[in-house]
Design an enzyme around this catalytic site. Structure first.
Site, PDB file in Angstrom:
ATOM      1  N   LYS A  54       0.800  -0.859   0.423  1.00  0.00           N
ATOM      2  CA  LYS A  54       0.206  -0.123   0.101  1.00  0.00           C
ATOM      3  C   LYS A  54       0.552   1.141  -0.599  1.00  0.00           C
ATOM      4  CE  LYS A  54      -3.658  -2.772   2.236  1.00  0.00           C
ATOM      5  NZ  LYS A  54      -3.816  -3.440   3.025  1.00  0.00           N
ATOM      6  N   GLN A  98      -4.867  -1.799   9.076  1.00  0.00           N
ATOM      7  CA  GLN A  98      -4.931  -3.020   8.735  1.00  0.00           C
ATOM      8  C   GLN A  98      -5.848  -4.627   9.294  1.00  0.00           C
ATOM      9  OE1 GLN A  98      -3.237  -3.622   5.533  1.00  0.00           O
ATOM     10  NE2 GLN A  98      -4.038  -5.524   6.225  1.00  0.00           N
ATOM     11  N   ASP A 121     -11.591   1.990   2.861  1.00  0.00           N
ATOM     12  CA  ASP A 121     -11.947   0.469   2.962  1.00  0.00           C
ATOM     13  C   ASP A 121     -13.854   0.321   2.972  1.00  0.00           C
ATOM     14  OD1 ASP A 121     -10.196  -1.101   2.584  1.00  0.00           O
ATOM     15  OD2 ASP A 121      -9.559  -1.828   5.172  1.00  0.00           O
TER      16      ASP A 121
END
Ligand code: NAD
Length: 299
Positions: A54, A98, A121
């Site tokens: 990322k 995460q 997300d």
């Protein structure tokens, strides 16, 4: 287009490269750089690899990014305070926590703490709710990437039957919703299958498109796939392979070798859905920034 033994390979890399190129072009003309904050708690090796991908992606398209690496024993209150600070930071457009988080942390509460306008997300209940309601804001990156991949290779979904194996909030459930939405890349008739679905091979073999998002190496064999059907393999599984220099290799949830020459089209692992996920994360971060700044364009 790449074929292997007659099966069309739906490679993600060229599509990812096109999205990256478009984002770089958009960023060069934007009033400011989009900013992504990544929060990584603990030492999970796979998570560390995903986070580094990322970071590299952000560098490649010219985004501002920060990674907060916190120890595995971080308290819930500390994590929530960090997220609160990122919510208030005008240089940060997207916040990604995460997953998975260490077991002592309340994952639902953490996801709820992210400002839904920065939830790139797409896991905040408000954004999942919008998807259910048919007016999505941020769509989770892997399902969005799958739809973009199918769009790129002109695999029609309208009016097709799709069997999605897996009902996780990260992949299977949002993908099922997305493909069944009204509109150009929806209008499919979707069956969401899971570990309690009886006679799974028969259900899948009736579908035009089979999506494997299970987490079981090479689970989807020819028995699950009608000749000529499309297989989207979401799985990323590391298996032992004494013949490989590293002693291990990555395989998907579909039996790639067994499906060649049988499936009409297939996503390879690695190099299929995986690259699309990062491209869509950056695309969502661009979208977040463009909403704040009132600029346009899709990555
Ligand atoms: P998960 O473990 O949260 O969910 C797996 C789902 O599969 C569950 O809903 C379960 O009901 C179903 N399932 C499990 N065993 C089954 C069986 N025997 N028969 C039928 N259904 C069964 O996993 P996830 O987060 O959705 O991830 C699925 C796979 O996709 C994993 O391999 C993961 O590594 C991979 N993944 C890839 C990307 C990417 O970018 N390519 C992103 C996310 C996840």
């Amino acid at each position: 287009m790449g074929r292997d033994n007659g099966t069309l390979l739906l490679k993600g890399k060229p599509v990812r490269d096109a999205v990256f190129a478009e984002l770089s072009r958009l960023v060069a003309a934007a009033p400011r750089r989009p900013g992504l904050a990544v929060v990584l708690v603990g030492e999970d090796a796979a998570s560390a690899v995903y986070v580094s991908h990322k970071e590299k992606g952000c560098d490649e398209v010219g985004f501002h990014h920060v990674t907060h690496r916190l120890p595995a024993d971080t308290a819930q209150s500390e994590l929530l305070a960090l997220i609160g600070g990122l919510n208030a930071d005008p240089a940060i457009d997207g916040i990604l926590v995460q997953l998975p988080l260490p077991a002592h942390l309340d994952q639902a509460a953490v996801l709820l703490a992210v400002d839904p306008r920065k939830d790139v997300d797409g896991f905040h209940p408000e954004n999942l709710g919008r998807l259910v309601a048919g007016s999505p804001r941020f769509v989770p990156c892997t399902p969005k990437g799958i739809v973009r991949l199918l769009e790129h290779y002109q695999v029609p979904v309208r009016g097709r039957t799709v069997a999605v194996i897996g009902r996780s909030v990260i992949v299977g459930r949002p993908l099922s919703l997305l493909l069944s939405l009204k509109g150009a890349m929806g209008d499919a008739t979707v069956t969401m299958c899971h570990s309690r679905t009886p006679d799974l091979p028969r259900v899948c073999a009736a579908a035009d498109i089979v999506v494997a998002a299970i987490g079981v190496p090479r689970f989807v064999t020819r028995d699950f796939v009608r000749a000529g059907a499309v297989v989207v393999d979401v799985g990323i599984n590391r298996i032992d392979d004494p013949g490989h220099p590293k002693g291990t290799r990555l395989v998907g949830d579909a039996d790639y070798e067994g499906l060649l020459g049988h499936a009409g089209a297939l996503t390879p692992v690695p190099g299929g859905v995986g690259p699309m996920t990062i491209a869509m994360l950056l695309g969502n971060t661009w979208e977040a920034m463009s909403r704040v700044e009132g600029v346009h364009g899709r990555g």
